[in-house]
Design a protein around this motif. Sequence first.
Motif, PDB file in Angstrom:
ATOM      1  N   GLU A 570       0.813  -1.212   0.000  1.00  0.00           N
ATOM      2  CA  GLU A 570       0.000   0.000   0.000  1.00  0.00           C
ATOM      3  C   GLU A 570       0.853   1.271   0.000  1.00  0.00           C
ATOM      4  N   LEU A 571       2.159   1.114   0.182  1.00  0.00           N
ATOM      5  CA  LEU A 571       3.036   2.273   0.147  1.00  0.00           C
ATOM      6  C   LEU A 571       3.319   2.685  -1.292  1.00  0.00           C
ATOM      7  N   CYS A 572       3.948   3.832  -1.432  1.00  0.00           N
ATOM      8  CA  CYS A 572       4.375   4.271  -2.763  1.00  0.00           C
ATOM      9  C   CYS A 572       5.496   3.356  -3.249  1.00  0.00           C
ATOM     10  N   PRO A 573       5.718   3.275  -4.563  1.00  0.00           N
ATOM     11  CA  PRO A 573       6.795   2.426  -5.080  1.00  0.00           C
ATOM     12  C   PRO A 573       8.166   2.883  -4.584  1.00  0.00           C
ATOM     13  N   LEU A 574       9.118   1.952  -4.553  1.00  0.00           N
ATOM     14  CA  LEU A 574      10.477   2.268  -4.149  1.00  0.00           C
ATOM     15  C   LEU A 574      11.141   3.149  -5.205  1.00  0.00           C
ATOM     16  N   PRO A 575      11.553   4.356  -4.831  1.00  0.00           N
ATOM     17  CA  PRO A 575      12.204   5.237  -5.812  1.00  0.00           C
ATOM     18  C   PRO A 575      13.534   4.651  -6.304  1.00  0.00           C
ATOM     19  N   SER A 579      18.801   8.949  -2.759  1.00  0.00           N
ATOM     20  CA  SER A 579      18.113   9.749  -1.735  1.00  0.00           C
ATOM     21  C   SER A 579      16.664   9.307  -1.581  1.00  0.00           C
ATOM     22  N   GLY A 580      16.047   8.949  -2.717  1.00  0.00           N
ATOM     23  CA  GLY A 580      14.660   8.480  -2.663  1.00  0.00           C
ATOM     24  C   GLY A 580      14.541   7.156  -1.932  1.00  0.00           C
ATOM     25  N   LYS A 581      15.517   6.252  -2.183  1.00  0.00           N
ATOM     26  CA  LYS A 581      15.508   4.962  -1.493  1.00  0.00           C
ATOM     27  C   LYS A 581      15.682   5.149   0.010  1.00  0.00           C
ATOM     28  N   GLU A 582      16.575   6.055   0.370  1.00  0.00           N
ATOM     29  CA  GLU A 582      16.808   6.302   1.788  1.00  0.00           C
ATOM     30  C   GLU A 582      15.548   6.840   2.466  1.00  0.00           C
ATOM     31  N   ALA A 583      14.896   7.793   1.794  1.00  0.00           N
ATOM     32  CA  ALA A 583      13.666   8.368   2.354  1.00  0.00           C
ATOM     33  C   ALA A 583      12.579   7.305   2.453  1.00  0.00           C
ATOM     34  N   THR A 643       7.396  -1.121  -9.454  1.00  0.00           N
ATOM     35  CA  THR A 643       7.049  -2.068  -8.407  1.00  0.00           C
ATOM     36  C   THR A 643       7.772  -1.740  -7.125  1.00  0.00           C
ATOM     37  N   VAL A 644       7.207  -2.232  -6.042  1.00  0.00           N
ATOM     38  CA  VAL A 644       7.881  -2.143  -4.751  1.00  0.00           C
ATOM     39  C   VAL A 644       8.831  -3.328  -4.664  1.00  0.00           C
ATOM     40  N   SER A 649      21.097  -7.324  -1.876  1.00  0.00           N
ATOM     41  CA  SER A 649      22.488  -6.995  -2.141  1.00  0.00           C
ATOM     42  C   SER A 649      22.749  -5.496  -2.072  1.00  0.00           C
ATOM     43  N   GLU A 650      21.683  -4.696  -2.158  1.00  0.00           N
ATOM     44  CA  GLU A 650      21.850  -3.250  -2.069  1.00  0.00           C
ATOM     45  C   GLU A 650      21.977  -2.827  -0.617  1.00  0.00           C
ATOM     46  N   GLU A 651      22.799  -1.863  -0.369  1.00  0.00           N
ATOM     47  CA  GLU A 651      22.917  -1.302   0.967  1.00  0.00           C
ATOM     48  C   GLU A 651      22.152   0.010   1.013  1.00  0.00           C
ATOM     49  N   ILE A 652      21.124   0.048   1.841  1.00  0.00           N
ATOM     50  CA  ILE A 652      20.316   1.259   1.962  1.00  0.00           C
ATOM     51  C   ILE A 652      20.477   1.793   3.375  1.00  0.00           C
ATOM     52  N   THR A 653      21.007   2.972   3.496  1.00  0.00           N
ATOM     53  CA  THR A 653      21.258   3.556   4.804  1.00  0.00           C
ATOM     54  C   THR A 653      19.976   4.174   5.348  1.00  0.00           C
ATOM     55  N   ILE A 654      19.736   3.964   6.623  1.00  0.00           N
ATOM     56  CA  ILE A 654      18.560   4.545   7.266  1.00  0.00           C
ATOM     57  C   ILE A 654      19.033   5.532   8.319  1.00  0.00           C
TER      58      ILE A 654
END
Length: 656
Positions: A570-575, A579-583, A643-644, A649-654
């Motif tokens: 139900e969330l928006c797709p993964l940018p 910066s979009g991925k992090e947000a 798609t979401v 393998s990707e590193e996404i910083t939070i």
Amino acid sequence: MAGLRSLWESEYGVGSVIGLAPSSAAAEVLATELGIDTENTAKWLSDYRRIPELSLKHKKLAASLSRHPHKASPQAWKLRKKLTEIEQDIAAKRLKSGQLVIVDEASLAGTFALDELASVVKDVGAKLLLVGDWAQLSSVEAGGAFSLLVKDRGDLVPELTDIRRFASSWEKTASAQLRTGDASSIEAYDNHGKITEGTREELLDSIYKAWKSDRDSGKTSLMIAGDSLTVRELNQRARAELVEEGIVSEGGVKLGSGYIVGVGDEVVTRQNNRLLSAGNSYVKNGDRWKVTSINNDGSMAVHRNGIEVVLPKDYVEDFVELDYAFTAHRAQGRTVDTSHSLISPTTTREVLYVAATRGKESNNLYVDTSYDPDPDTSHDEVVTQQSCRDVLSQVLKNEGRDVSATETITSYQVEQESLKSLLSEYLTLASVAQAERVNVVLETLNMRSDQLDEIRESEAFGALLSAIREAESYGFNLQQDLQKLVRARPTDEAEDLAALLHGRVDSWVDTVGSSQGRQPRFIVGLIPRAQSVIDPDMEKALIERERSIELRAIDLAESAIRNNSRWISELCPLPTSPSGKEAWMNTVSIIAAYRDYWDIGDHPDPLGSEEVTMTIVQSSQKSRAQRALNRARSQANIESSDTVSFVESEEITINF
């Protein structure tokens, strides 16, 4: 299971399958399904324990026979006959390699019984198969082993997934959701008109009338309640109506409970008695009968399926009950056309699940929204009214099954590391730290000592500390701005100075704080940080918990993504941009933290149901989570993604 028996016997021979169940009634059902004689688990284990005793007896008799001077004498012949009988008895009781032991309704089996049975099976090289539903009611003894095994083995446990009982396809889906405590199942039952709400007395009347209507139309139907008191009331109501219609005789024999049973009544026997023959079996706990006659000595003739039995007076008084209404424990394993069940806030999820899955055509829930824990004292006028959805949501969270010692330890450890526990610890420590700073500042405000005491002793002091902590996240200067708020308007006529200051701090956040345009830095986007802590040990403790909270939120977010939780879609797709991925991940973590803290469960909406009554604190946190969600959706509108997805393998910083 009949197919399994056939396959097993084709490999290991006739008699290689043994059927057991925790109760004699369940064993009888299993016998019908398997096509072989079965036994209840307690009796089988009791017989098995006698093997050493029989072996010792056999040894003594064999020694006597070997010393007997006249091998052909009648006495020696009797010894040989007795030895043969004992050998046959031991052979019948002994388990053999290659045998399959099936335990049906395994969730009702006690842990010690299953442990003993598993040891016996392992020692001889046989196989133990436990069949049941971990989400149904558990043993009256120490239980929880079956559920523990299912969870421990995960995907290795074979599970039947096709639901064949229900006539309606929607109920197949809804019952599966109900089984796991998914609150969205409530909406399905409500939308299909299966929920009736009201007071207890209103609902008992509705249940009886609906049950009576179904029975009059030729359907099999159950009235189900979670407690024996309500079951007795429904039974008495049913009998009174049947007596009035002339179907049941008014007079009869008095049971131990004080109720009368007469000719034509439907009754249930509540204890196994192997001395009371019933066709090829015996009178069992849970057997249902119709009364055909009452004898002068207090005994009772009953029949079922063409079998008639005379129950002695003592048995009737102690172990016979009316059988128009059932507890969920007695209803488990039954299949009928319709069911009508009373649900209250004290009902457990397991009772609700069992009650709502007995009927093939329909299962109707009657929800007590004015629950009174002691109806005999008539507290109706002061009982707080709840909505039926609130009651059912509460029931789904109220797990009543037995939990094994292993699960208890694990759940305690999980609870201590849970977001709710960590946040509670943080808020407690933050309040203590904040109180120390605020008290220092209060001393500089030129207020009278009695006013300062009033503020500190007020029930609103804690809320004031929380409001100041939130205001500081927006740039509130405790020393300067609090002094301005105190001097802004007179305070002498205030009934509660702490509440007055709390209101002024909130107003500062709504006007000055939010107008500054700065983005407040909350812990996991929800909880204001404690600022400028004086005590270094306290500051260290707060920082440690803050980091633990953030790590826990990340774990929850990643788990939701891995498991493809419904709310993620139900969330928006993964940018696509970093910066979009992090947000986006920040937003997922904030929402995951909010859902976990407020027990949203498996609700498909990211922030849960709109109908749930919320506290001021929850409402405030929901607003913050909603703002994070809105920001993520705004970012997604700028970018394009189909798609979401989550690529491990990707590193996404939070960063919170």
